[in-house]
Design a protein around this motif. Structure first.
Motif, PDB file in Angstrom:
ATOM      1  N   THR A   2      10.951  -1.784  10.607  1.00 49.03           N
ATOM      2  CA  THR A   2      11.150  -0.575   9.808  1.00 49.03           C
ATOM      3  C   THR A   2      12.516  -0.521   9.143  1.00 49.03           C
ATOM      4  O   THR A   2      13.475  -1.142   9.600  1.00 49.03           O
ATOM      5  N   LEU A   3      12.566   0.246   8.068  1.00 47.95           N
ATOM      6  CA  LEU A   3      13.802   0.541   7.355  1.00 47.95           C
ATOM      7  C   LEU A   3      13.749   2.018   6.974  1.00 47.95           C
ATOM      8  O   LEU A   3      13.025   2.410   6.055  1.00 47.95           O
ATOM      9  N   PRO A   4      14.495   2.867   7.698  1.00 50.40           N
ATOM     10  CA  PRO A   4      14.433   4.307   7.434  1.00 50.40           C
ATOM     11  C   PRO A   4      15.470   4.779   6.413  1.00 50.40           C
ATOM     12  O   PRO A   4      16.562   4.231   6.310  1.00 50.40           O
ATOM     13  N   TRP A  19      12.120   9.194   5.292  1.00 51.60           N
ATOM     14  CA  TRP A  19      11.135   8.402   4.541  1.00 51.60           C
ATOM     15  C   TRP A  19      11.305   6.994   5.076  1.00 51.60           C
ATOM     16  O   TRP A  19      12.421   6.478   5.125  1.00 51.60           O
ATOM     17  N   LYS A  20      10.219   6.382   5.491  1.00 49.13           N
ATOM     18  CA  LYS A  20      10.329   5.096   6.172  1.00 49.13           C
ATOM     19  C   LYS A  20       9.508   4.021   5.482  1.00 49.13           C
ATOM     20  O   LYS A  20       8.391   4.272   5.035  1.00 49.13           O
ATOM     21  N   PHE A  21      10.094   2.840   5.397  1.00 48.24           N
ATOM     22  CA  PHE A  21       9.391   1.641   4.975  1.00 48.24           C
ATOM     23  C   PHE A  21       9.064   0.875   6.257  1.00 48.24           C
ATOM     24  O   PHE A  21       9.931   0.745   7.133  1.00 48.24           O
ATOM     25  N   ALA A  22       7.836   0.380   6.384  1.00 47.02           N
ATOM     26  CA  ALA A  22       7.444  -0.303   7.614  1.00 47.02           C
ATOM     27  C   ALA A  22       6.470  -1.439   7.315  1.00 47.02           C
ATOM     28  O   ALA A  22       5.664  -1.350   6.384  1.00 47.02           O
ATOM     29  N   MET A  75       0.844  -1.181   0.000  1.00 49.97           N
ATOM     30  CA  MET A  75       0.000   0.000   0.000  1.00 49.97           C
ATOM     31  C   MET A  75       0.888   1.242   0.000  1.00 49.97           C
ATOM     32  O   MET A  75       1.802   1.356   0.789  1.00 49.97           O
ATOM     33  N   GLN A  76       0.586   2.147  -0.877  1.00 52.21           N
ATOM     34  CA  GLN A  76       1.374   3.377  -0.945  1.00 52.21           C
ATOM     35  C   GLN A  76       0.432   4.564  -0.989  1.00 52.21           C
ATOM     36  O   GLN A  76      -0.353   4.713  -1.898  1.00 52.21           O
ATOM     37  N   ASP A  77       0.489   5.399   0.021  1.00 49.78           N
ATOM     38  CA  ASP A  77      -0.361   6.575   0.094  1.00 49.78           C
ATOM     39  C   ASP A  77       0.319   7.818  -0.438  1.00 49.78           C
ATOM     40  O   ASP A  77      -0.327   8.810  -0.696  1.00 49.78           O
ATOM     41  N   ASP A  95       4.954   2.531   3.032  1.00 53.49           N
ATOM     42  CA  ASP A  95       6.064   3.469   3.170  1.00 53.49           C
ATOM     43  C   ASP A  95       5.533   4.873   2.991  1.00 53.49           C
ATOM     44  O   ASP A  95       4.528   5.088   2.325  1.00 53.49           O
ATOM     45  N   GLY A  96       6.215   5.806   3.662  1.00 51.78           N
ATOM     46  CA  GLY A  96       5.775   7.188   3.598  1.00 51.78           C
ATOM     47  C   GLY A  96       6.686   8.084   4.407  1.00 51.78           C
ATOM     48  O   GLY A  96       7.634   7.623   5.045  1.00 51.78           O
ATOM     49  N   PRO A  97       6.381   9.382   4.382  1.00 53.30           N
ATOM     50  CA  PRO A  97       7.209  10.352   5.099  1.00 53.30           C
ATOM     51  C   PRO A  97       6.939  10.316   6.597  1.00 53.30           C
ATOM     52  O   PRO A  97       5.813  10.072   7.023  1.00 53.30           O
ATOM     53  N   VAL A  98       7.975  10.576   7.359  1.00 46.34           N
ATOM     54  CA  VAL A  98       7.813  10.735   8.802  1.00 46.34           C
ATOM     55  C   VAL A  98       7.325  12.157   9.046  1.00 46.34           C
ATOM     56  O   VAL A  98       7.744  13.096   8.371  1.00 46.34           O
ATOM     57  N   GLU A  99       6.399  12.296   9.992  1.00 45.23           N
ATOM     58  CA  GLU A  99       5.903  13.622  10.365  1.00 45.23           C
ATOM     59  C   GLU A  99       6.541  14.016  11.686  1.00 45.23           C
ATOM     60  O   GLU A  99       6.670  13.193  12.591  1.00 45.23           O
ATOM     61  N   TYR A 100       6.936  15.275  11.772  1.00 42.66           N
ATOM     62  CA  TYR A 100       7.652  15.776  12.937  1.00 42.66           C
ATOM     63  C   TYR A 100       6.756  16.718  13.735  1.00 42.66           C
ATOM     64  O   TYR A 100       6.249  17.703  13.194  1.00 42.66           O
ATOM     65  N   GLY A 101       6.554  16.377  15.006  1.00 41.62           N
ATOM     66  CA  GLY A 101       5.763  17.226  15.881  1.00 41.62           C
ATOM     67  C   GLY A 101       4.271  16.997  15.803  1.00 41.62           C
ATOM     68  O   GLY A 101       3.497  17.682  16.451  1.00 41.62           O
ATOM     69  N   ALA A 102       3.837  16.040  15.007  1.00 42.39           N
ATOM     70  CA  ALA A 102       2.419  15.708  14.891  1.00 42.39           C
ATOM     71  C   ALA A 102       2.312  14.196  14.686  1.00 42.39           C
ATOM     72  O   ALA A 102       3.231  13.577  14.152  1.00 42.39           O
ATOM     73  N   ARG A 103       1.197  13.634  15.101  1.00 37.94           N
ATOM     74  CA  ARG A 103       1.025  12.197  14.909  1.00 37.94           C
ATOM     75  C   ARG A 103       0.668  11.939  13.438  1.00 37.94           C
ATOM     76  O   ARG A 103      -0.298  12.488  12.907  1.00 37.94           O
ATOM     77  N   SER A 104       1.453  11.117  12.807  1.00 41.22           N
ATOM     78  CA  SER A 104       1.208  10.770  11.411  1.00 41.22           C
ATOM     79  C   SER A 104      -0.029   9.878  11.307  1.00 41.22           C
ATOM     80  O   SER A 104      -0.264   9.034  12.166  1.00 41.22           O
TER      81      SER A 104
END
Length: 151
Positions: free
Chosen positions: A38-40, A114-117, A1-3, A87-96
């Motif tokens: 995960t793989l960052p 950018w993280k694969f999980a 799944m890729q958003d 996989d998708g971007p990490v969000e900083y300071g907010a819950r993704s």
């Protein structure tokens, strides 16, 4: 799944010995974090990330993130058939909306991760590191040293 649209280029900072295996045989180690394996990567080439994400003396630069991502997801699916990947971007300071594995404190924003999980579909799954191999990625990736960073 890729958003999300993957960035065109991904960067993995690490030790040359580990990254040489990643380049030549596509060997990557998925690590447990927040209920996922995960793989960052980073979305940026930044000399400071050798220290921030270190110890690192090398950077694996992947020039075709689409090909890489698809091969990685297929390899993990073969290795862990009852796991769902994203996989998708990490969000900083907010819950993704992708979950805790994709959320970090604002102090880490420079990483532009950018993280694969992958998450197990089985309840109470034991999370241990898993090594996967996707085959050589030399046709669309390269290794760079910190010295190759433009001044």
């Amino acid at each position: 799944m890729q958003d999300y649209q993957r960035p065109p280029t991904l960067y993995r900072y690490g030790m040359r010995s580990e990254l040489e295996l990643a380049l030549s045989s596509g060997q990557f180690r998925l690590e447990p974090a927040n209920g996922f394996l995960t793989l960052p990567f980073s979305q940026v080439w930044d000399k400071h990330l050798f220290e921030v994400l270190g110890p690192a003396d090398c950077c694996l630069v992947i020039h075709n993130s689409e090909e890489f991502g698809e091969r990685l997801h297929r390899a993990v699916q073969r290795t862990l058939p009852n796991w769902a990947g994203i996989d998708g971007p990490v969000e900083y300071g907010a819950r993704s909306r992708l979950g805790l594995a994709f959320s970090k404190l604002p102090a880490h924003a420079r990483e532009k991760e950018w993280k694969f999980a992958w998450r197990s579909l089985a309840p109470q799954a034991i999370l241990n590191p898993v090594t996967v191999r996707i085959g050589s990625i030399e046709q669309f990736a390269e290794l760079r040293s910190p010295e190759s960073y433009p001044v």
